[in-house]
Design an enzyme around this catalytic site. Structure first.
Site, PDB file in Angstrom:
ATOM      1  N   SER A 128     -18.510  53.952  24.577  1.00 60.70           N
ATOM      2  CA  SER A 128     -17.419  53.404  25.383  1.00 60.70           C
ATOM      3  C   SER A 128     -16.614  54.517  26.026  1.00 60.70           C
ATOM      4  O   SER A 128     -16.480  55.609  25.469  1.00 60.70           O
ATOM      5  CB  SER A 128     -16.510  52.579  24.467  1.00 60.70           C
ATOM      6  OG  SER A 128     -15.283  52.309  25.105  1.00 60.70           O
ATOM      7  N   TYR A 153     -11.654  51.506  15.982  1.00 56.11           N
ATOM      8  CA  TYR A 153     -12.771  51.071  16.835  1.00 56.11           C
ATOM      9  C   TYR A 153     -13.254  52.232  17.694  1.00 56.11           C
ATOM     10  O   TYR A 153     -14.444  52.560  17.733  1.00 56.11           O
ATOM     11  CB  TYR A 153     -12.335  49.883  17.735  1.00 56.11           C
ATOM     12  CG  TYR A 153     -13.195  49.742  18.968  1.00 56.11           C
ATOM     13  CD1 TYR A 153     -14.470  49.191  18.890  1.00 56.11           C
ATOM     14  CD2 TYR A 153     -12.747  50.203  20.216  1.00 56.11           C
ATOM     15  CE1 TYR A 153     -15.280  49.107  20.019  1.00 56.11           C
ATOM     16  CE2 TYR A 153     -13.546  50.121  21.339  1.00 56.11           C
ATOM     17  CZ  TYR A 153     -14.811  49.576  21.235  1.00 56.11           C
ATOM     18  OH  TYR A 153     -15.605  49.505  22.349  1.00 56.11           O
ATOM     19  N   LYS A 157     -16.943  54.818  17.814  1.00 56.84           N
ATOM     20  CA  LYS A 157     -17.792  55.199  18.961  1.00 56.84           C
ATOM     21  C   LYS A 157     -17.973  56.716  18.996  1.00 56.84           C
ATOM     22  O   LYS A 157     -19.086  57.215  19.202  1.00 56.84           O
ATOM     23  CB  LYS A 157     -17.181  54.704  20.283  1.00 56.84           C
ATOM     24  CG  LYS A 157     -17.104  53.188  20.404  1.00 56.84           C
ATOM     25  CD  LYS A 157     -18.484  52.538  20.397  1.00 56.84           C
ATOM     26  CE  LYS A 157     -18.454  51.044  20.466  1.00 56.84           C
ATOM     27  NZ  LYS A 157     -19.741  50.408  20.205  1.00 56.84           N
TER      28      LYS A 157
HETATM   29  C1  UD1 Z   1     -10.383  47.868  25.995  1.00 53.56           C
HETATM   30  C2  UD1 Z   1     -10.630  48.932  24.955  1.00 53.56           C
HETATM   31  C3  UD1 Z   1     -11.963  49.593  25.223  1.00 53.56           C
HETATM   32  C4  UD1 Z   1     -13.047  48.549  25.254  1.00 53.56           C
HETATM   33  C5  UD1 Z   1     -12.727  47.533  26.332  1.00 53.56           C
HETATM   34  C6  UD1 Z   1     -13.744  46.430  26.345  1.00 53.56           C
HETATM   35  C7  UD1 Z   1      -9.147  50.795  24.182  1.00 53.56           C
HETATM   36  C8  UD1 Z   1      -7.852  51.463  24.403  1.00 53.56           C
HETATM   37  N1  UD1 Z   1      -9.475  49.816  25.026  1.00 53.56           N
HETATM   38  O1  UD1 Z   1     -10.189  48.532  27.249  1.00 53.56           O
HETATM   39  O2  UD1 Z   1     -12.231  50.521  24.242  1.00 53.56           O
HETATM   40  O3  UD1 Z   1     -14.272  49.154  25.513  1.00 53.56           O
HETATM   41  O4  UD1 Z   1     -11.453  46.968  26.059  1.00 53.56           O
HETATM   42  O5  UD1 Z   1     -13.758  45.810  27.576  1.00 53.56           O
HETATM   43  O6  UD1 Z   1      -9.817  51.118  23.273  1.00 53.56           O
HETATM   44  N2  UD1 Z   1      -4.255  43.527  30.662  1.00 53.56           N
HETATM   45  C9  UD1 Z   1      -3.207  42.720  31.064  1.00 53.56           C
HETATM   46  N3  UD1 Z   1      -3.090  41.483  30.489  1.00 53.56           N
HETATM   47  C10 UD1 Z   1      -3.977  41.016  29.559  1.00 53.56           C
HETATM   48  C11 UD1 Z   1      -5.053  41.855  29.168  1.00 53.56           C
HETATM   49  C12 UD1 Z   1      -5.152  43.096  29.735  1.00 53.56           C
HETATM   50  O7  UD1 Z   1      -2.389  43.107  31.886  1.00 53.56           O
HETATM   51  O8  UD1 Z   1      -3.802  39.891  29.083  1.00 53.56           O
HETATM   52  C13 UD1 Z   1      -4.406  44.868  31.285  1.00 53.56           C
HETATM   53  C14 UD1 Z   1      -4.322  45.978  30.278  1.00 53.56           C
HETATM   54  O9  UD1 Z   1      -2.987  46.403  30.126  1.00 53.56           O
HETATM   55  C15 UD1 Z   1      -5.203  47.053  30.936  1.00 53.56           C
HETATM   56  C16 UD1 Z   1      -6.231  46.245  31.726  1.00 53.56           C
HETATM   57  O10 UD1 Z   1      -5.696  44.944  31.840  1.00 53.56           O
HETATM   58  O11 UD1 Z   1      -4.430  47.800  31.821  1.00 53.56           O
HETATM   59  C17 UD1 Z   1      -7.581  46.164  31.025  1.00 53.56           C
HETATM   60  O12 UD1 Z   1      -7.371  45.727  29.691  1.00 53.56           O
HETATM   61  P1  UD1 Z   1      -8.588  45.311  28.736  1.00 53.56           P
HETATM   62  O13 UD1 Z   1      -9.447  44.324  29.426  1.00 53.56           O
HETATM   63  O14 UD1 Z   1      -8.016  44.919  27.419  1.00 53.56           O
HETATM   64  O15 UD1 Z   1      -9.438  46.642  28.617  1.00 53.56           O
HETATM   65  P2  UD1 Z   1      -8.987  48.127  28.161  1.00 53.56           P
HETATM   66  O16 UD1 Z   1      -7.751  48.102  27.382  1.00 53.56           O
HETATM   67  O17 UD1 Z   1      -9.055  48.985  29.374  1.00 53.56           O
END
Ligand code: UD1
Length: 342
Positions: A128, A153, A157
């Site tokens: 990842s 997690y 990785k």
């Molecule tokens: C996370 C994990 C990553 C994993 C991936 C799987 C970390 C820090 N992050 O990535 O390891 O591989 O998921 O896809 O380990 N967001 C919102 N509202 C929501 C959900 C998300 O605004 O309800 C925003 C988050 O703040 C972020 C972006 O959307 O900026 C992406 O979030 P998310 O889909 O959870 O992925 P990551 O955190 O980038």
């Protein structure tokens, strides 16, 4: 069947596993799918069978149970393993670190032990972009230093990559590729397979599609005060079908014996940063709907921006992300509608 064209897929019923299964079958591979169904169900295989018109060879196996896993190695001849089976919820891993370390590392160690014992050469590991942490220089290349993991997690990785590197160095007949996934999203364009998180989704796109479906009231955008063009976080969202095809490209490379080293790493992304707000707007536009959302505070642990330099995968694997964000978000919504009978 030639064992070189046979692959063991652990975690093959899951989100990325099931899409990879489709692409492997399309590319002429014979696949043995194993899964313990702890975070997936057999409906995904039904979807794969519908898409490909092929019957899937499936065994319910927990890769942490080496006795059962050995039986799979005894029963089937295959040269390659693609190892997806793992826990993946960042927040849960903070609360249950031992579950994550024992499951994610134990299963991978079992796979490697048996590959060595049975002289099976090729393994592809699902890593990842989380291993880069909050990188200073963007986009990140494979040479960008990894940073200490923020969560158990993420640490599984990083450690698993190191285990694979060390094993490839030590064992003459073992070859490994780690694929560092950026943010996998979307679904198969048929809408027959896709992401199905248990409970409340943590990731952005499943939260969006569930909100559009009326299952969640309102999407929270975690922060619009980042130092980015529109204040929301930037990510490299990779279509799950493109991601699946990257596995086929990596496997082809191993089988052709084209690897430049016994252990290789590739970033798998689009190379294009997209903001959270941009993604929401694109989702609304291409699916012709309005999404209820509000800006809330930052989510602890989120990094402002991360995207990939994908030139190495482009050149060495001959692979590029072909689908655009509109297609990806249409497929994500099609899958959700299909699932909920909307
Ligand atoms: C996370 C994990 C990553 C994993 C991936 C799987 C970390 C820090 N992050 O990535 O390891 O591989 O998921 O896809 O380990 N967001 C919102 N509202 C929501 C959900 C998300 O605004 O309800 C925003 C988050 O703040 C972020 C972006 O959307 O900026 C992406 O979030 P998310 O889909 O959870 O992925 P990551 O955190 O980038």
């Amino acid at each position: 069947m030639d064992p070189r064209k046979r692959v063991l897929l652990s975690g093959g019923c899951g989100y990325i596993g099931s899409h990879t299964l489709v692409e492997l079958i399309n590319a002429g591979y014979e696949v043995i799918t194993i899964d313990n169904l702890s975070n997936s169900d057999l409906n995904s295989l039904k979807g794969v069978e519908k898409i490909t018109g092929k019957n899937i060879i499936f065994e319910k196996i927990d890769t942490c149970d080496i006795t059962s896993l050995r039986k799979i190695f005894e029963k089937y001849e295959f040269d390659s393993v693609i190892h997806f089976a793992a826990f993946k919820a960042v927040g849960e891993s903070v609360e249950k670190p031992l579950d994550y370390y024992s499951n994610n590392l134990g299963s991978f160690i079992n796979i490697l032990k048996l590959m060595k014992e049975f002289n099976r050469p090729n393994v592809i590991f699902s890593s990842s972009a989380t291993v880069y942490g909050n990188a200073n220089d963007l986009p990140v290349t494979e040479a960008t230093p990894r940073q200490p993991a923020e969560s158990p997690y993420g640490n599984t990785k990083t450690i698993a990559e190191d285990i694979l590197r060390d094993c490839c160095k030590a064992y003459k007949n073992l070859f490994g590729i780690a694929l560092r996934y950026f943010n996998p999203i979307g679904a198969h364009p048929s809408g027959l397979i896709g992401e199905l998180p248990k409970g409340v989704p943590n990731n952005l796109v499943p939260y969006i599609t569930q909100t559009a479906a009326g299952i969640r009231e309102c999407l929270s955008v975690f922060g619009n005060d980042y130092d980015t063009p529109d204040g929301s976080c930037l990510r490299d969202f990779i279509d799950v079908v493109d991601l699946a095809k990257a596995h086929v490209a990596a496997l082809d490379r191993m089988i052709r014996k084209d690897m430049k080293a016994k252990y290789e790493i590739f970033n798998i992304g689009t190379g294009r940063p997209v903001s959270v707000l941009e993604l929401i707007k694109t989702f609304e536009k291409v699916n012709d709907l309005k999404l209820p959302y509000k800006i809330t505070g930052r989510r602890p642990g989120d990094i402002p921006a991360l995207w990939a330099d994908v030139s190495l995968a482009n050149i060495e694997l001959g692979w590029t992300a072909g689908r655009n964000l509109s297609e990806t978000l249409q497929a994500a919504w099609k899958w959700e509608k299909n699932l909920r009978n909307i």
